[in-house]
Design an enzyme around this catalytic site. Structure first.
Site, mmCIF file in Angstrom:
data_model
loop_
_atom_site.group_PDB
_atom_site.id
_atom_site.type_symbol
_atom_site.label_atom_id
_atom_site.label_comp_id
_atom_site.label_asym_id
_atom_site.label_seq_id
_atom_site.Cartn_x
_atom_site.Cartn_y
_atom_site.Cartn_z
ATOM 1 N N ILE A 81 -12.904 8.066 2.580
ATOM 2 C CA ILE A 81 -13.379 8.501 1.259
ATOM 3 C C ILE A 81 -13.548 7.333 0.293
ATOM 4 C CG2 ILE A 81 -12.527 10.865 1.411
ATOM 5 C CD1 ILE A 81 -10.043 10.076 -0.075
ATOM 6 N N GLY B 134 -12.510 -0.919 -0.108
ATOM 7 C CA GLY B 134 -12.634 -2.093 -0.960
ATOM 8 C C GLY B 134 -12.251 -3.318 -0.167
ATOM 9 N N GLY B 135 -12.108 -4.440 -0.874
ATOM 10 C CA GLY B 135 -11.785 -5.683 -0.193
ATOM 11 C C GLY B 135 -10.409 -5.690 0.433
ATOM 12 N N MET B 136 -9.461 -4.948 -0.167
ATOM 13 C CA MET B 136 -8.084 -4.950 0.322
ATOM 14 C C MET B 136 -7.831 -3.913 1.415
ATOM 15 S SD MET B 136 -5.899 -5.517 -3.188
ATOM 16 C CE MET B 136 -4.414 -4.885 -2.396
ATOM 17 N N VAL C 296 -9.403 3.957 1.997
ATOM 18 C CA VAL C 296 -8.736 5.206 1.635
ATOM 19 C C VAL C 296 -9.342 6.330 2.465
ATOM 20 C CG1 VAL C 296 -8.183 6.822 -0.221
ATOM 21 C CG2 VAL C 296 -8.341 4.377 -0.722
ATOM 22 N N LYS D 282 -4.013 5.338 1.547
ATOM 23 C CA LYS D 282 -4.595 4.005 1.364
ATOM 24 C C LYS D 282 -3.948 3.057 2.363
ATOM 25 C CE LYS D 282 -5.772 0.680 -2.264
ATOM 26 N NZ LYS D 282 -5.757 0.440 -3.731
ATOM 27 N N ASP E 87 -7.703 -2.371 -15.038
ATOM 28 C CA ASP E 87 -8.961 -2.141 -14.313
ATOM 29 C C ASP E 87 -9.502 -0.741 -14.608
ATOM 30 O OD1 ASP E 87 -11.058 -2.921 -12.689
ATOM 31 O OD2 ASP E 87 -10.074 -2.328 -10.824
#
Length: 301
Positions: A7, A10-12, A15, A30, A124
């Site tokens: 769903i 990202g870079g890290m 999820v 996550k 953020d």
């Protein structure tokens, strides 16, 4: 946990929607990517997000359920919000009504007020990090760049390095300052409110550097250019939230919540009705005073 579908990513990490094998509860999980799992700084950020969410039990913030390590991969599970991001929600509607935009802003401001009281700065705030469920309720998520304002947590941001989205970052974030406080989140929430009301970023550009230069040097275009129906009061709230100097913004999210909770944010048609009654009251009062004056003159004669 049994993974169902991706769903977000990202870079890290990624999820997924997942189901707990024993309880059957659906969650969002996550999972830190393999390479970042070997980077001590990234792992520290991941743990920092877990510790932040563990403290934040608020209806406007996604709820943390569990955290752990499977093999060499770190993960945590949280409340699964069935819906879309605020970015997708605004895109589908082009722009939101003033009333709905202020309502979402108030709920997120309340969530941030709760976080700030615990010494947690999000850093953020942006439409992608606010989820809208099927009942149109907003929830704040992604505390991956969170900063703890206490001596018990390490500082993971170096002086002169910017964190956060370039389109929604505060001027002090853009300059890489380290003494970030809750007023930075206030600016970012203001930029998000601007986006909700207009469907546009406060500043655009061909490159990140161009956007940052505009952020630091240029006055935003009035949102009324794109949405003439915005009330003067909301413009004043927006301008205060997005003041370039942080000491000109609301001192705290709690102050902002109080302003947004005041009766002046009633729907326009109700304000018109109330104003009409007020004007009629003044007119009738004037007629009454005039009659009393004439009666007084009659009795004197």
């Amino acid at each position: 946990y049994r993974l169902q579908k991706l769903i977000g990513k990202g870079g890290m990490g990624k999820v997924y929607e997942a189901t707990h094998e024993f309880t059957g509860r659906n969650v969002a999980i996550k999972i830190l990517n393999a390479l970042p799992s070997r980077d001590d700084t990234i792992v520290a950020r991941f743990f920092q997000e877990i510790r932040a969410l563990a403290k934040l039990v608020h209806p406007g913030i996604v709820l943390l359920y569990d955290a752990g390590k499977a093999g060499r991969r770190y993960y945590f599970t949280m409340e699964l919000v069935n819906g879309v991001s605020l970015a997708q929600y605004v895109e589908s509607k082009k722009m939101l009504s003033e009333r709905e935009a202020l309502s979402i802003t108030k709920i997120i401001a309340s969530a941030l007020s709760f976080a700030h009281a615990l010494g947690i700065i999000h850093r953020d705030i942006k439409p992608e990090n606010i989820l809208i469920d099927t009942s149109s309720n907003p929830k704040l998520t992604d505390f991956g760049l969170v900063m703890h304002q206490d001596a018990d947590h390490m500082t993971l941001t170096k002086e002169g390095f910017m964190v956060g989205s370039v389109f929604f970052a505060s001027p002090e974030q853009a300059q890489g300052e380290r003494d970030i406080d809750g007023r930075s989140d206030c600016y970012s929430l203001g930029a998000t409110l601007y986006y909700m009301l207009t469907g546009r970023m406060v500043f655009g550009g061909e490159s990140s550097q161009e956007v940052l230069t505009k952020l630091l040097m240029t006055t935003p275009i009035s949102p009324r250019k794109y949405n003439p129906s915005i009330s003067g009061r909301t413009i004043r709230i927006l301008n205060k939230m997005m003041a370039k100097k942080r000491n000109k913004r609301y001192k705290s999210m709690n102050d902002l919540v109080k302003v947004l909770s005041s009766g002046a944010n009633l729907p326009v048609f109700i304000r018109v009705i109330l104003m009409t009654f007020f004007v009629l009251f003044l007119l009738l009062s004037g007629v009454l005073i005039e009659r009393i004056f004439h009666l007084s003159l009659f009795w004197i004669k």
